[in-house]
Enzyme design. Structure first.
Site, mmCIF file in Angstrom:
data_model
loop_
_atom_site.group_PDB
_atom_site.id
_atom_site.type_symbol
_atom_site.label_atom_id
_atom_site.label_comp_id
_atom_site.label_asym_id
_atom_site.label_seq_id
_atom_site.Cartn_x
_atom_site.Cartn_y
_atom_site.Cartn_z
ATOM 1 N N SER A 23 0.840 -1.214 0.000
ATOM 2 C CA SER A 23 0.000 0.000 0.000
ATOM 3 C C SER A 23 0.872 1.260 0.000
ATOM 4 O O SER A 23 0.571 2.233 -0.697
ATOM 5 C CB SER A 23 -0.902 0.012 1.234
ATOM 6 N N ARG A 27 1.425 4.136 -3.221
ATOM 7 C CA ARG A 27 1.174 5.567 -2.998
ATOM 8 C C ARG A 27 2.437 6.382 -3.222
ATOM 9 O O ARG A 27 2.389 7.448 -3.858
ATOM 10 C CB ARG A 27 0.628 5.761 -1.574
ATOM 11 N N GLY A 95 -5.943 -3.137 -8.326
ATOM 12 C CA GLY A 95 -7.083 -2.277 -8.023
ATOM 13 C C GLY A 95 -6.645 -0.964 -7.387
ATOM 14 O O GLY A 95 -7.233 0.093 -7.644
ATOM 15 N N ARG A 123 -13.944 -5.844 -11.429
ATOM 16 C CA ARG A 123 -14.105 -5.296 -10.070
ATOM 17 C C ARG A 123 -14.896 -3.983 -10.079
ATOM 18 O O ARG A 123 -14.812 -3.209 -11.028
ATOM 19 C CB ARG A 123 -12.724 -5.137 -9.428
ATOM 20 N N SER A 167 -13.385 1.821 2.637
ATOM 21 C CA SER A 167 -12.374 1.550 1.619
ATOM 22 C C SER A 167 -11.304 2.638 1.615
ATOM 23 O O SER A 167 -11.586 3.808 1.366
ATOM 24 C CB SER A 167 -13.026 1.481 0.230
ATOM 25 N N GLN A 169 -9.059 2.818 -0.546
ATOM 26 C CA GLN A 169 -8.836 3.231 -1.940
ATOM 27 C C GLN A 169 -9.780 4.358 -2.313
ATOM 28 O O GLN A 169 -9.377 5.328 -2.959
ATOM 29 C CB GLN A 169 -9.023 2.025 -2.863
ATOM 30 N N ASP A 319 -7.541 -7.996 4.234
ATOM 31 C CA ASP A 319 -6.731 -8.854 3.364
ATOM 32 C C ASP A 319 -6.256 -10.122 4.077
ATOM 33 O O ASP A 319 -5.767 -11.052 3.434
ATOM 34 C CB ASP A 319 -5.520 -8.078 2.822
ATOM 35 N N ARG A 350 -13.654 -13.983 -2.376
ATOM 36 C CA ARG A 350 -12.820 -14.690 -1.393
ATOM 37 C C ARG A 350 -13.643 -15.480 -0.377
ATOM 38 O O ARG A 350 -13.095 -16.337 0.312
ATOM 39 C CB ARG A 350 -11.901 -13.697 -0.655
ATOM 40 N N ARG A 392 -3.969 -13.980 -2.508
ATOM 41 C CA ARG A 392 -4.144 -14.212 -1.067
ATOM 42 C C ARG A 392 -4.733 -15.609 -0.798
ATOM 43 O O ARG A 392 -4.353 -16.266 0.162
ATOM 44 C CB ARG A 392 -4.995 -13.112 -0.442
#
Ligand code: S3P
Length: 431
Positions: A23, A27, A95, A123, A167, A169, A319, A350, A392
């Site tokens: 992450s 960024r 994503g 997605r 989220s 994101q 996650d 998932r 994952r």
């Protein structure tokens, strides 16, 4: 030998490091395009997803160079600024790259076309397109509200946004658009999600203010210049969780993971693991950074008990939930995860993928609309698990091979480097 590619003898032992935080890497790379100068990073993740963000930086006219173990990222020259537009950016399977770019590009003149692998094109993108449109941008999605995405940059106005789903994101996309918008943009989160965007933008000198009230958070941002980062990226908390789960599963294990992010919004899995009975110690220490706390984590195997995880905890370990499902097969009692409907729109569904895989291995597990239950105390038999092309799930099923009676074969292991290149080597080193 377990065909998952990993096997355990008498416990995992020793010290290891995991790749740089995914992450933070995304960024730091993407924000370099907005900075007034050259960004210098060490510890950038080699994960395939993070390479997609470097590809985006290049597509936008930024330069990427590697020198003496450091990554140097220079923004586009003013004359070749993003205003050129008409650009296509391949986000591969990432994503985070795609959703953050929607916010970053919405206020820039020009036309941008975001695409990616078939998995990414399934997605949901309305969650990010809708708030960005409400700021005045033109964002077009497919009829199914997915990518490819066309963005026609416009001048933006500020909004006060409360994301419908927790989220990081979406929060990040709105804050990035807020950097270009007239006025003060605010994002309110009933449950705070990972806060790397806020920390990095603050470090870059953004006009950003944060308020934390209990579990919720409010971030306000105004347009302004950004200084380049010089940053050491800590180890990835979610990759560390994989090693921690392995150590908690395999009898006799005692493992130390070094130089890993201990950001309070990322360590909930370790806290839940401790609640389940595993020996978990976290120690913030050197080298540390101004960005966020990091340090070492020690995990020792001990008998596990079932746990309940609900909506208020989910954003902090989203996650890691597949790992929790696997651990639950070895815990006393019935584990229940609820409030985790988001799991259905990750790289795969998932919930279905995890429950199907655990059942294939002989465990008792049930799907819920927004989570799953797992009955503990089952001995895993082995078998063929389909990771649905999801890194994952592939790592979770590979770990099952450490404790199963028969080999575990995992379809889609080749996707593990999407987040954790060196996963098998890391486990091999420990055991
Ligand atoms: C991420 C946020 C989470 C997480 C993903 C990385 C990020 O997604 O699942 O792996 O870096 O912001 P959501 O924002 O969709 O919850």
């Amino acid at each position: 030998m377990a065909r998952s590619g990993v096997e355990a003898g008498s416990g995992l032992k020793g010290r290891c490091r995991v790749p740089g935080d995914k992450s933070i890497s995304h960024r730091a790379a993407l924000f370099s395009v907005l900075a007034e100068g050259t960004t210098r990073l060490t510890g950038y993740s080699l994960a395939a997803d993070c390479q997609a963000s470097l590809g985006a930086v290049r597509a936008l006219g930024g330069s990427v160079a590697s020198r003496d173990g450091e990554l140097w990222l220079s923004p586009p020259a003013r004359s070749r600024s993003l205003a050129a537009g008409g650009l296509e950016i391949d986000c591969a399977r990432s994503g985070t790259t795609m959703r953050l770019l929607v916010g970053m590009l919405a206020g820039r003149p020009g036309e941008f076309f975001l695409s990616g692998d078939p998995q990414l094109l399934k997605r949901p993108m309305a969650r990010v397109a809708d708030p960005i449109r409400s700021m005045g941008a033109r964002v077009e999605l497919s009829p199914a509200a997915t990518a490819p995405i066309t963005i026609r940059g416009q001048s933006l106005h500020a909004i006060h946004h409360t994301p419908a789903v927790a989220s990081a994101q979406v929060k990040s996309a709105v804050l990035l658009a807020g950097l270009q918008a007239q006025g003060e943009t605010a994002v309110e989160e009933p449950i705070l999600t990972r806060d790397h965007t806020e920390r990095l933008l603050a470090m870059m000198g953004a006009r950003l203010e944060r308020e934390l009230i209990g579990r919720s958070g409010l971030v306000r941002i105004r347009p302004g210049p950004l200084q380049p980062l010089t940053l050491a990226i800590p180890g990835d908390a979610s990759s560390a969780a994989v090693i921690a789960a392995a150590a908690a599963l395999v009898p006799g294990s005692d493992v130390v993971i070094e130089q890993v992010s201990l950001n309070p919004t990322r360590i909930r899995f370790l806290e839940v693991l401790e609640r389940m009975g595993a020996g978990v110690e976290m120690e913030v220490g050197e080298p540390g950074s101004d960005l966020e706390p990091w340090g070492r984590v020690r995990v020792r195997q001990r008998p596990l008990r079932a746990v309940r995880v609900g909506a208020e905890e989910v954003p902090h370990l989203i996650d890691e939930l597949p790992l929790l499902g696997l651990l639950a097969t070895q815990a006393e009692g019935i584990t229940q995860v609820t409030g985790a409907g988001e799991l259905r729109v990750k790289e795969s569904d998932r919930i279905t993928g995890l429950v199907d895989g655990l059942r294939t291995l002989g465990a008792e597990a049930e799907e819920l609309a927004d989570g799953f239950t797992v009955v503990g105390g089952s001995s895993l038999l082995g078998g063929l698990c389909d990771s649905l092309g999801d890194h994952r799930l592939a790592m979770t099923f590979s770990l099952a091979g450490l404790i199963s009676q028969q080999p575990v074969r995992v379809l889609g292991r080749e996707f593990i480097p999407d987040s954790f290149p060196g996963f098998e080597a890391c486990l091999r080193k420990l055991g």
